[in-house]
Enzyme design. Structure first.
Site, PDB file in Angstrom:
ATOM      1  N   ALA A   4       7.486  -2.337   9.265  1.00 20.19           N
ATOM      2  CA  ALA A   4       7.736  -0.993   9.823  1.00 20.19           C
ATOM      3  C   ALA A   4       8.302  -0.101   8.739  1.00 20.19           C
ATOM      4  CB  ALA A   4       8.673  -1.067  11.023  1.00 20.19           C
TER       5      ALA A   4
ATOM      6  N   LYS B 281       0.860  -1.185   0.000  1.00 22.89           N
ATOM      7  CA  LYS B 281       0.000   0.000   0.000  1.00 22.89           C
ATOM      8  C   LYS B 281       0.897   1.237   0.000  1.00 22.89           C
ATOM      9  CE  LYS B 281      -1.439   1.746   3.777  1.00 22.89           C
ATOM     10  NZ  LYS B 281      -0.899   3.136   3.639  1.00 22.89           N
TER      11      LYS B 281
ATOM     12  N   GLY C 130       2.295  -0.594   4.636  1.00 20.98           N
ATOM     13  CA  GLY C 130       1.130  -1.360   5.074  1.00 20.98           C
ATOM     14  C   GLY C 130       1.229  -2.844   4.910  1.00 20.98           C
TER      15      GLY C 130
ATOM     16  N   ASP D  29      -5.305   0.838   8.384  1.00 27.11           N
ATOM     17  CA  ASP D  29      -5.048   0.622   6.956  1.00 27.11           C
ATOM     18  C   ASP D  29      -5.785  -0.577   6.379  1.00 27.11           C
ATOM     19  OD1 ASP D  29      -3.400   2.808   6.632  1.00 27.11           O
ATOM     20  OD2 ASP D  29      -1.546   1.684   6.964  1.00 27.11           O
TER      21      ASP D  29
END
Length: 285
Positions: free
Chosen positions: A96, A9, A100, A135
């Site tokens: 991280a 994403k 996403g 998300d």
């Protein structure tokens, strides 16, 4: 064995427009999906289980804290499914990283298991979905481009965007989302400008140049290699615009086509051999 794909994403723009009473920030973001992502497979079983492999498996929990298992259990609970499944997750995306990957994995698990079990998937506006993370609702609508507002619950599907190329660059420094938002401080900015109608790659890049990612300054402070990644991207021939995705530290270059993206990615792979660099098409619809 059934297979699923969890595309990265990408936030091509992310404006923080305020802070809510519940402590979350209000966002206004253009979200797209890349043709690079994690892979999931499921096999029949009497119970639910998860195994994690792949180049970015290290540090990813395989127990009940994993969003894939949480999503699977939410679907089974909502649809009264008593079957199990063996889920295998191949982590091809860094975590991280502002793209996403965990949310994309959870959304892909919901879609894949719904088909595998023969039930309706959870809708993006289902409270169980938002409880998995801000998300996940957007990732359930992949690969369609979206405008995402609020804390992620207000999603507006957009017309197809140009089939351009993306260069994804992560310098290998984890950027925890909570730390970035904590460093952001009070924020109440303007919303995104209108997206041009049917833009080509150059038009999309020009629009990105009029926007910002409000999480980029704190991310650069916490992880200075993000600044270097953006500078290197912008110097590559054919890169029309570059921005940081989400809370970082993955940076994204926009190119006219996937061939140009591959050439730029190859140059970056040679220049920074310890970084994760991936060319990918923008999934236009």
């Amino acid at each position: 064995m059934d297979r699923g794909f969890a595309p990265a994403k990408i936030n091509l723009a992310l404006h923080v427009t305020g802070r809510r009473a519940d402590g979350y920030h209000d966002l206004d973001s253009l979200v797209v999906f890349a043709g690079a992502g994690d892979q999931l497979t499921v096999l029949p079983a009497t119970t639910l289980s998860l195994s994690v492999t792949g180049p970015f498996a290290e540090g990813v929990p395989a127990g009940e804290d994993n969003l894939v298992l949480r999503a699977a259990r939410a679907l089974a609970r909502a649809r009264q499914v008593e079957k199990g499944a063996t889920i295998r997750l191949a982590k091809m995306l860094p975590h991280a990283a502002g793209i996403g990957s965990a949310s994309a994995d959870a959304a892909a698990a919901i879609r894949l298991l719904a088909s595998f079990w023969g039930v309706e998937p959870l809708a993006p506006d289902d409270p169980e979905v938002l409880a998995l993370g801000s998300d996940v609702p957007a990732c359930l609508m992949a690969p369609r481009p979206l405008r995402m507002r609020g804390r992620g619950e207000a999603i507006e599907p957009l017309p197809p965007l140009p089939a351009c190329g993306l260069v994804l660059v992560n310098p290998g420094v984890p950027v925890p989302t909570a730390a970035v938002f904590a460093a952001l401080g009070p924020a109440a900015g303007d919303p995104l400008p209108p997206l041009p109608e049917a833009p080509d790659a150059e038009g999309l890049a020009a629009w990105i140049g009029q926007t910002r990612n409000d999480l980029q300054p704190p991310a650069e402070t916490l992880a200075p290699p993000v600044t270097e990644a953006l500078a290197l991207l912008r110097r590559q021939p054919g890169v029309l615009a570059a921005t940081m995705s989400g809370s970082g530290g993955t940076c994204v270059g926009i190119t006219r086509d996937i061939g140009t993206a591959r050439r730029a990615a190859r140059a970056l792979q040679i220049a920074r051999q310890g970084w994760w660099v991936a060319p990918a098409p923008l999934l236009a619809a």
